[in-house]
Design an enzyme around this catalytic site. Sequence first.
Site, mmCIF file in Angstrom:
data_model
loop_
_atom_site.group_PDB
_atom_site.id
_atom_site.type_symbol
_atom_site.label_atom_id
_atom_site.label_comp_id
_atom_site.label_asym_id
_atom_site.label_seq_id
_atom_site.Cartn_x
_atom_site.Cartn_y
_atom_site.Cartn_z
ATOM 1 N N ASP A 1 92.034 92.309 -57.224
ATOM 2 C CA ASP A 1 90.576 91.423 -58.237
ATOM 3 C C ASP A 1 90.291 91.025 -57.669
ATOM 4 O O ASP A 1 91.051 89.817 -56.877
ATOM 5 C CB ASP A 1 91.602 91.057 -58.720
ATOM 6 C CG ASP A 1 90.468 90.155 -60.028
ATOM 7 O OD1 ASP A 1 89.207 89.902 -59.708
ATOM 8 O OD2 ASP A 1 90.695 89.873 -61.089
ATOM 9 N N TYR B 1 100.764 81.416 -61.631
ATOM 10 C CA TYR B 1 100.309 82.571 -62.364
ATOM 11 C C TYR B 1 98.999 83.056 -61.960
ATOM 12 O O TYR B 1 97.794 81.580 -61.901
ATOM 13 C CB TYR B 1 100.064 82.349 -63.245
ATOM 14 C CG TYR B 1 99.538 83.352 -64.336
ATOM 15 C CD1 TYR B 1 99.471 84.283 -64.604
ATOM 16 C CD2 TYR B 1 98.201 83.235 -65.060
ATOM 17 C CE1 TYR B 1 98.495 85.404 -64.929
ATOM 18 C CE2 TYR B 1 96.931 83.771 -64.914
ATOM 19 C CZ TYR B 1 97.287 85.699 -65.503
ATOM 20 O OH TYR B 1 96.859 86.474 -66.185
ATOM 21 N N LYS C 1 96.989 89.136 -62.798
ATOM 22 C CA LYS C 1 98.570 89.814 -63.691
ATOM 23 C C LYS C 1 97.858 90.919 -62.747
ATOM 24 O O LYS C 1 96.913 91.053 -61.260
ATOM 25 C CB LYS C 1 98.137 90.998 -65.176
ATOM 26 C CG LYS C 1 98.561 90.169 -66.013
ATOM 27 C CD LYS C 1 100.633 90.848 -66.160
ATOM 28 C CE LYS C 1 101.206 89.951 -67.518
ATOM 29 N NZ LYS C 1 102.377 89.654 -66.522
HETATM 30 P P1 13P Z 1 93.349 89.668 -64.777
HETATM 31 O O1 13P Z 1 94.440 90.130 -64.044
HETATM 32 O O2 13P Z 1 92.844 90.601 -64.873
HETATM 33 O O3 13P Z 1 92.789 89.125 -63.380
HETATM 34 O O4 13P Z 1 93.114 88.631 -65.828
HETATM 35 C C1 13P Z 1 93.595 87.227 -65.820
HETATM 36 C C2 13P Z 1 93.620 87.060 -66.829
HETATM 37 O O5 13P Z 1 94.174 85.884 -67.412
HETATM 38 C C3 13P Z 1 92.847 87.380 -68.148
HETATM 39 O O6 13P Z 1 92.454 86.714 -69.321
HETATM 40 MG MG MG Z 2 90.555 88.943 -63.004
HETATM 41 MG MG MG Z 3 92.753 92.447 -62.793
#
Ligand code: 13P
Ligand code: MG
Ligand code: MG
Length: 375
Positions: A12, A230, A233
């Site tokens: 990402d 964090y 994900k």
């Molecule tokens: P991603 O991991 O897809 O970037 O999403 C992060 C997030 O916090 C969505 O609410």
């Molecule tokens: Mg993202």
């Molecule tokens: Mg993502």
Amino acid sequence: MVKTTVSVIKADVGSVAGHTCPTREMIEYARKKLSEARDSKLIKSYHVYSVGDDIGLVMTHERGEDDPEVHKLAWDIFREITEKVSKPLKLYAAGQDLLKNAFSGNIKGMGPGVAELEFEERSSDPIIVFAADKTSPAAWNLILYRIFADPSNTAGLVIDPILHDGFIFEVMDLIEGKVVRLKTPEETYDLLSLIGTINRYVISRVYRAKDNEPAASASTTRLSYIAGKYVGKDDPVLIVRAQAGFPAVGEILSAFAIPHLVPGWMRGSHYGPLMPVSFRKKQNVISYFDGPPRVVAMGWQISNGILVGVEGEEPVDLFEDPVWEYSRELATKVAIYMRTMGEIMPARIEIEEMEYTTLPKVMEKLKGRFIQVGK
Ligand code: 13P
Ligand code: MG
Ligand code: MG
Ligand code: 13P
């Protein structure tokens, strides 16, 4: 005989309208770079896809797994997209998954997710690449168990003499950084004991027991462990070989019919159903509470090292069949139901998984206000 490697490397590196989807320009940039890499014979064929806010590079070559040149190619593409497209346009979380600066031979541990599978081609070699958004590698645990160890999902385990010998699961301990190999059906209960603990044990690879032939490979990155906080994900990928001594394509896909709850979704902090979606119908754009978590399935034949799809390298959209509308409806119902619980567990993930959020700060603030009871 020369072996073929399928490498799927994803990241990402920024998105439009929050964590929703990348721009077309980003995808086109990756395509242009991979086309040049094919012309220079580094790779043999490629496909660029997106799911949610993640961009994936599917590449075939004969250089084996963990090849520094192939990994560098992917790293450079993600870096360049970040610098040339995401940052100038102020896209959301530009360069989100690029957690290190200098490339040192292997992209693993630098943020992007990697799944690779090297194998000797059979006379016909169907493969499926699954790519998910808004979840973690744990999402594959139940899926891989169903595909390779559950006879009520995979008829071939009962009726195909090759599958009947079972499979070997390589399970990774994400905390200790170790792997253990478990053979099914004999060690099915041991396998389930481990993989039920989804935030610690994830299935990284599967081999056919009869001849140790590689059957599946999953990405196992834990972004938060690399970053120390964090950052998003992991949004994992999975490569599975199908048919003729492996589970049939239809058996593999069956594992997704009843959407199971996976960690991820909004802020990576909630359990939500994994919804199988069609990329041709553009269902791979997330929206409800940044989700629900979803997965696309891309099907190809691997032929002399080349990805053969329905038109050139364009894959079959395996979740396009109307049958999956039922699964999507079920996932929608489960998603809305889970939201009725707000921030109360088990809708919200466990405290250990929340350690990089505000919760430790709340605990710190309230520390002196806890009064001992029962004395
Ligand atoms: P991603 O991991 O897809 O970037 O999403 C992060 C997030 O916090 C969505 O609410
Ligand atoms: Mg993202
Ligand atoms: Mg993502
Ligand atoms: P294979 O023997 O090629 O796996 O085919 C089985 C089948 O026809 C179910 O798809």
